[in-house]
Scaffold this motif. Structure first.
Motif, PDB file in Angstrom:
ATOM      1  N   VAL A  62       0.837  -1.191   0.000  1.00 32.32           N
ATOM      2  CA  VAL A  62       0.000   0.000   0.000  1.00 32.32           C
ATOM      3  C   VAL A  62       0.875   1.245   0.000  1.00 32.32           C
ATOM      4  CG1 VAL A  62      -1.751   1.273   1.297  1.00 32.32           C
ATOM      5  CG2 VAL A  62      -1.808  -1.219   1.273  1.00 32.32           C
ATOM      6  N   ARG A  63       0.559   2.188  -0.905  1.00 28.41           N
ATOM      7  CA  ARG A  63       1.263   3.468  -0.940  1.00 28.41           C
ATOM      8  C   ARG A  63       0.835   4.277   0.291  1.00 28.41           C
ATOM      9  NH1 ARG A  63       1.165   7.323  -6.148  1.00 28.41           N
ATOM     10  NH2 ARG A  63       0.636   5.292  -6.945  1.00 28.41           N
ATOM     11  N   PRO A  78       6.227   7.090  -8.557  1.00 24.82           N
ATOM     12  CA  PRO A  78       6.865   8.399  -8.630  1.00 24.82           C
ATOM     13  C   PRO A  78       7.955   8.549  -7.551  1.00 24.82           C
ATOM     14  CG  PRO A  78       4.553   8.599  -7.999  1.00 24.82           C
ATOM     15  CD  PRO A  78       4.817   7.159  -8.249  1.00 24.82           C
ATOM     16  N   PHE A  79       9.003   9.288  -7.907  1.00 25.63           N
ATOM     17  CA  PHE A  79      10.139   9.512  -7.007  1.00 25.63           C
ATOM     18  C   PHE A  79       9.665  10.028  -5.648  1.00 25.63           C
ATOM     19  CE2 PHE A  79      13.527  12.464  -5.514  1.00 25.63           C
ATOM     20  CZ  PHE A  79      14.484  11.502  -5.249  1.00 25.63           C
ATOM     21  N   GLY A  80      10.188   9.432  -4.566  1.00 29.64           N
ATOM     22  CA  GLY A  80       9.851   9.861  -3.214  1.00 29.64           C
ATOM     23  C   GLY A  80       8.656   9.162  -2.601  1.00 29.64           C
ATOM     24  N   THR A  81       8.071   8.217  -3.305  1.00 33.27           N
ATOM     25  CA  THR A  81       6.896   7.505  -2.803  1.00 33.27           C
ATOM     26  C   THR A  81       7.332   6.350  -1.901  1.00 33.27           C
ATOM     27  OG1 THR A  81       5.733   8.076  -4.825  1.00 33.27           O
ATOM     28  CG2 THR A  81       4.774   6.319  -3.514  1.00 33.27           C
ATOM     29  N   VAL A  82       6.540   6.107  -0.851  1.00 30.30           N
ATOM     30  CA  VAL A  82       6.838   5.033   0.105  1.00 30.30           C
ATOM     31  C   VAL A  82       5.649   4.076   0.154  1.00 30.30           C
ATOM     32  CG1 VAL A  82       7.352   4.483   2.521  1.00 30.30           C
ATOM     33  CG2 VAL A  82       8.250   6.589   1.508  1.00 30.30           C
ATOM     34  N   VAL A 108      10.864   2.260  -1.002  1.00 28.00           N
ATOM     35  CA  VAL A 108      10.939   3.699  -1.255  1.00 28.00           C
ATOM     36  C   VAL A 108      11.395   3.895  -2.693  1.00 28.00           C
ATOM     37  CG1 VAL A 108      12.051   5.865  -0.614  1.00 28.00           C
ATOM     38  CG2 VAL A 108      11.557   4.156   1.142  1.00 28.00           C
ATOM     39  N   SER A 109      10.649   4.692  -3.451  1.00 24.85           N
ATOM     40  CA  SER A 109      11.040   5.000  -4.823  1.00 24.85           C
ATOM     41  C   SER A 109      12.187   6.006  -4.769  1.00 24.85           C
ATOM     42  CB  SER A 109       9.853   5.570  -5.596  1.00 24.85           C
ATOM     43  OG  SER A 109      10.247   5.866  -6.914  1.00 24.85           O
ATOM     44  N   ALA A 110      13.378   5.562  -5.157  1.00 24.83           N
ATOM     45  CA  ALA A 110      14.575   6.382  -4.984  1.00 24.83           C
ATOM     46  C   ALA A 110      15.272   6.725  -6.293  1.00 24.83           C
ATOM     47  CB  ALA A 110      15.553   5.669  -4.044  1.00 24.83           C
ATOM     48  N   TYR A 120      13.591  -2.155   2.397  1.00 21.52           N
ATOM     49  CA  TYR A 120      13.927  -2.731   3.701  1.00 21.52           C
ATOM     50  C   TYR A 120      12.829  -3.746   3.974  1.00 21.52           C
ATOM     51  CZ  TYR A 120      13.739  -4.012   8.453  1.00 21.52           C
ATOM     52  OH  TYR A 120      13.664  -4.796   9.574  1.00 21.52           O
ATOM     53  N   LEU A 121      13.211  -5.020   4.076  1.00 22.62           N
ATOM     54  CA  LEU A 121      12.235  -6.090   4.285  1.00 22.62           C
ATOM     55  C   LEU A 121      12.718  -7.037   5.369  1.00 22.62           C
ATOM     56  CD1 LEU A 121      11.528  -6.921   0.533  1.00 22.62           C
ATOM     57  CD2 LEU A 121      10.055  -5.603   2.078  1.00 22.62           C
ATOM     58  N   ASP A 122      11.781  -7.539   6.146  1.00 23.67           N
ATOM     59  CA  ASP A 122      12.061  -8.554   7.154  1.00 23.67           C
ATOM     60  C   ASP A 122      11.264  -9.798   6.754  1.00 23.67           C
ATOM     61  OD1 ASP A 122      13.224  -9.066   9.973  1.00 23.67           O
ATOM     62  OD2 ASP A 122      11.156  -9.802  10.087  1.00 23.67           O
ATOM     63  N   PHE A 123      11.980 -10.862   6.413  1.00 23.49           N
ATOM     64  CA  PHE A 123      11.351 -12.116   5.995  1.00 23.49           C
ATOM     65  C   PHE A 123      11.143 -12.983   7.236  1.00 23.49           C
ATOM     66  CE2 PHE A 123      13.468 -10.440   2.322  1.00 23.49           C
ATOM     67  CZ  PHE A 123      12.596 -10.703   1.289  1.00 23.49           C
ATOM     68  N   GLY A 124       9.920 -12.991   7.748  1.00 19.79           N
ATOM     69  CA  GLY A 124       9.601 -13.763   8.949  1.00 19.79           C
ATOM     70  C   GLY A 124       9.006 -15.105   8.571  1.00 19.79           C
TER      71      GLY A 124
END
Length: 191
Positions: A62-63, A78-82, A108-110, A120-124
């Motif tokens: 989800v944005r 778009p640049f800067g979107t999380v 993050v769109s960088a 950044y992801l945490d695979f649980g």
């Protein structure tokens, strides 16, 4: 003479007290975990599939942030979107195959000129041998590349002090809604 007897008696009592204290502390103190240099490093190879679903009624991505500078940008990223993600991990590529965990974190769109996310992801893991353990990645994600690589930067549980890499291969992508299935092969060194 009485002074010498008193000193000997006090010394004897102090010695007994020290011995009792040492014995008590040995029996009731917590055992410290071994230090990293005292443990054997293991290598684990994991293979699974991530299902990223930003479209539909029940999205897993989800944005949550978009800058005002890119409000009129019509691209999907778009640049800067999380984005916040909670993607299921499965044993096979079929979304109905056995779920073994989830990938939670942020994209993050960088990239200003190209489609480039930083992830950044945490695979649980929620089943099997690694139930309750997780692996963390922090890496750039050139999503237009079919094959790419993430850096493993840590972990917890059975993957404590993890390092390594993950090879990713996009095996399905829906251009209209952004849904994708990504095959992961992770090589992780841990203690």
């Amino acid at each position: 003479m009485k002074l010498i007897k008193r000193v000997n008696f006090v010394s004897f009592c102090a010695l007994i007290l020290c011995m009792v204290t040492i014995t008590f502390l040995r029996q009731h103190s917590a055992v410290s975990p071994p230090l990293p240099h005292q443990m054997l490093e293991k290598e684990t190879v994991l293979h699974f599939f991530l299902h990223d679903t930003p479209g539909g009624n029940s999205p897993s991505a989800v944005r949550v942030v978009q800058t005002n500078r890119t409000v009129h940008d019509t691209s999907r990223t778009p640049f800067g979107t999380v984005w916040v993600v909670d993607d299921p991990l499965t044993e096979g590529p079929d979304p109905k195959s056995t779920v073994i965990g989830n990938s939670r974190g942020l994209y993050v769109s960088a990239g200003q000129k190209e489609l480039m996310l930083v992830a950044y992801l945490d695979f649980g893991f929620t089943s099997g041998e690694f139930n309750g353990s997780s692996i963390s990645v922090l890496s750039r994600n050139p999503v237009t590349d079919i094959e790419r690589e993430f850096a493993v930067v840590g972990g917890r549980g059975k993957f404590r002090m993890a390092r390594g890499f993950a090879n990713l291969k996009c095996i399905f992508y829906n251009e209209s809604n952004g849904d994708s299935i990504v095959e992961y092969t992770m090589v992780v060194r841990h203690y």
